[in-house]
Design a protein around this motif. Structure first.
Motif, PDB file in Angstrom:
ATOM      1  N   CYS A  11      32.399  41.210  39.295  1.00 20.20           N
ATOM      2  CA  CYS A  11      31.152  41.720  39.678  1.00 20.20           C
ATOM      3  C   CYS A  11      30.209  40.785  40.544  1.00 20.20           C
ATOM      4  CB  CYS A  11      30.648  42.470  38.675  1.00 20.20           C
ATOM      5  SG  CYS A  11      31.630  43.990  38.178  1.00 20.20           S
ATOM      6  N   SER A  14      31.428  39.308  44.254  1.00 14.23           N
ATOM      7  CA  SER A  14      31.926  40.187  45.273  1.00 14.23           C
ATOM      8  C   SER A  14      31.594  39.789  46.977  1.00 14.23           C
ATOM      9  CB  SER A  14      31.237  41.597  45.079  1.00 14.23           C
ATOM     10  OG  SER A  14      31.143  41.871  43.712  1.00 14.23           O
ATOM     11  N   ALA A  66      27.568  52.918  43.629  1.00 10.29           N
ATOM     12  CA  ALA A  66      28.703  51.779  43.518  1.00 10.29           C
ATOM     13  C   ALA A  66      29.625  52.100  42.441  1.00 10.29           C
ATOM     14  CB  ALA A  66      27.892  50.666  43.068  1.00 10.29           C
ATOM     15  N   THR A  67      31.011  52.151  42.834  1.00 11.11           N
ATOM     16  CA  THR A  67      31.997  52.596  42.086  1.00 11.11           C
ATOM     17  C   THR A  67      32.995  51.203  41.880  1.00 11.11           C
ATOM     18  OG1 THR A  67      32.046  54.722  42.842  1.00 11.11           O
ATOM     19  CG2 THR A  67      33.987  54.184  41.770  1.00 11.11           C
ATOM     20  N   VAL A  68      33.357  51.063  40.661  1.00 13.26           N
ATOM     21  CA  VAL A  68      34.024  49.850  40.169  1.00 13.26           C
ATOM     22  C   VAL A  68      35.131  50.141  39.328  1.00 13.26           C
ATOM     23  CG1 VAL A  68      33.930  47.664  38.926  1.00 13.26           C
ATOM     24  CG2 VAL A  68      31.723  48.748  39.918  1.00 13.26           C
ATOM     25  N   THR A  79      36.882  53.430  35.162  1.00 12.92           N
ATOM     26  CA  THR A  79      36.117  53.277  36.285  1.00 12.92           C
ATOM     27  C   THR A  79      34.693  53.557  36.012  1.00 12.92           C
ATOM     28  OG1 THR A  79      37.765  54.320  37.706  1.00 12.92           O
ATOM     29  CG2 THR A  79      35.658  54.286  38.607  1.00 12.92           C
ATOM     30  N   ARG A  81      30.578  53.843  37.278  1.00 15.07           N
ATOM     31  CA  ARG A  81      29.937  54.235  38.451  1.00 15.07           C
ATOM     32  C   ARG A  81      28.116  53.670  38.098  1.00 15.07           C
ATOM     33  NH1 ARG A  81      31.116  59.734  41.456  1.00 15.07           N
ATOM     34  NH2 ARG A  81      29.600  58.605  43.005  1.00 15.07           N
ATOM     35  N   GLU A 257      33.584  48.448  51.047  1.00 15.01           N
ATOM     36  CA  GLU A 257      34.651  48.458  50.288  1.00 15.01           C
ATOM     37  C   GLU A 257      35.123  46.877  50.246  1.00 15.01           C
ATOM     38  OE1 GLU A 257      39.168  50.409  49.199  1.00 15.01           O
ATOM     39  OE2 GLU A 257      37.849  51.433  50.808  1.00 15.01           O
ATOM     40  N   THR A 270      38.337  46.582  42.839  1.00 17.65           N
ATOM     41  CA  THR A 270      37.802  47.507  43.944  1.00 17.65           C
ATOM     42  C   THR A 270      36.423  47.916  43.808  1.00 17.65           C
ATOM     43  OG1 THR A 270      40.097  47.740  44.529  1.00 17.65           O
ATOM     44  CG2 THR A 270      38.363  48.854  45.611  1.00 17.65           C
ATOM     45  N   LEU A 271      35.604  47.432  44.540  1.00 11.52           N
ATOM     46  CA  LEU A 271      34.296  47.853  44.739  1.00 11.52           C
ATOM     47  C   LEU A 271      34.060  48.691  45.868  1.00 11.52           C
ATOM     48  CD1 LEU A 271      32.086  44.523  44.055  1.00 11.52           C
ATOM     49  CD2 LEU A 271      32.898  46.306  42.410  1.00 11.52           C
ATOM     50  N   LYS A 272      33.499  50.021  45.661  1.00  9.28           N
ATOM     51  CA  LYS A 272      33.152  50.940  46.887  1.00  9.28           C
ATOM     52  C   LYS A 272      31.847  51.153  46.739  1.00  9.28           C
ATOM     53  CE  LYS A 272      37.902  53.099  47.105  1.00  9.28           C
ATOM     54  NZ  LYS A 272      38.557  54.649  47.090  1.00  9.28           N
ATOM     55  N   LEU A 273      31.230  50.750  47.729  1.00 10.86           N
ATOM     56  CA  LEU A 273      29.582  50.852  47.961  1.00 10.86           C
ATOM     57  C   LEU A 273      29.143  51.977  49.085  1.00 10.86           C
ATOM     58  CD1 LEU A 273      29.480  46.857  47.796  1.00 10.86           C
ATOM     59  CD2 LEU A 273      29.221  48.484  46.080  1.00 10.86           C
TER      60      LEU A 273
END
Length: 314
Positions: A11, A14, A66-68, A79, A81, A257, A270-273
């Motif tokens: 984290c 990133s 933010a999804t981790v 997962t 969030r 991402e 994978t980080l989706k922001l």
């Protein structure tokens, strides 16, 4: 401890993107619109100037979503969030929770210190912090002596101003159509490393969320990759004002991402922001609420300058 190492490392390292439109920002002239012409030569000064120009435009960013997601070999982690915020000069905060799983992470930094809180069903909650001064002096040891610097968070957001006097080198790859900016560094625990930032040599196409800065890499003294991060997608937004030479608007790119890989641990994240707000005004109260060392119910923060982790992390 194993969860702390993996989640903390991933984290807080990133990587992200620089600003868009290579042509205007580093002044290398016109390009073949089909991206099939020769890759033009650039200097380290041009690439560093490009990164620093972006940093002057991006003062703050907040992601409302933010999804981790992560895995270690074949093992997949739950997962998480939450949300993520960062602002210059040294503020960062990410809080994320599990859905059906009772897990929570809280990572943050301000100009004086940084912290990490991790809670999961399979481990005792851990809450650690350190002053930047102690960490940079090597007094505060992170578990496992992982190669981590808190400022990499803001570098990943494109919010760090790079010194101009470092011994940078630039290589270009004609086939991949990239530039790589690299320089030597030493972690606080004495590990000799080499940092790299990989740029696309052609203008990123904002219509397809292409990133201009594609990867951040850290290598050991023998050139082996310790950690890599690929920017899978990035958003481009106006920054205000126009370039005086081209007349095109200045822009900011931020990641949407990111895919990270730790080679030795066989760990991927994978980080989706999403739901980003850029350069919004922040009151002193907002700043304290977000970036002061948090009071977490039932958890007592441990100063890493005095803590000892004698057992190897597994």
């Amino acid at each position: 401890m194993r969860h702390l190492r993996l989640i903390l490392a991933a984290c807080l390292l990133s990587p992200s993107v620089g600003c868009a439109w290579m042509r205007e920002n580093i002044g290398i002239g016109n390009r073949d619109p089909k991206n099939i012409g020769a890759v033009q030569q650039v200097s380290a000064d041009q690439l560093v100037g490009y990164l620093n120009s972006h940093a002057t435009r991006l003062q703050s960013i907040s992601y409302g979503d933010a999804t981790v997601s992560a895995r270690e070999g074949v093992l997949r982690y739950p997962t998480l969030r939450g949300n993520l915020s960062a602002s210059q000069p040294r503020n960062f905060r990410m809080v994320a929770k599990g859905g059906l799983v009772d897990a929570k992470v809280d990572f943050g930094s301000n100009p004086e210190q940084f912290w990490a809180y991790v809670s999961a069903p399979t481990m005792q909650p851990m809450y650690v912090f350190a002053s930047h001064n102690d960490f940079e002096a090597g007094k505060a040891k992170l578990p496992g002596n992982m190669p981590f610097e808190p400022d990499w968070v803001l570098q990943s957001m494109g919010m760090i101003t790079f010194p101009t006097e470092l011994p940078y080198t630039v290589t270009q790859d004609e086939r991949a159509r990239t530039y790589t900016l690299s320089w030597p560094a030493t972690t606080p625990n004495g590990l000799q490393i080499r940092k790299e930032i990989v740029f696309g040599a052609d203008d990123a196409d904002a219509r397809y969320n292409q990133p201009q800065v594609r990867k951040h890499l850290i290598r050991d003294a023998k050139g082996k990759i310790i950690v890599s991060a690929e920017i899978k997608s990035a958003r481009t937004v106006p920054a205000g004002g126009n370039d005086p030479q081209s007349g095109r608007p200045f822009v900011i790119q931020y990641p949407s991402e990111v895919e990270l890989k730790w080679e030795e641990q066989k760990f991927e994240m994978t980080l989706k922001l999403d739901s980003a707000k850029v350069n919004q005004a922040m009151t002193p109260q907002d700043s304290r609420r977000l970036f002061d060392l948090p009071n977490i119910s039932g958890a007592q923060p441990v100063d890493l300058a005095y803590a000892r982790f004698d057992s190897p992390i597994k």
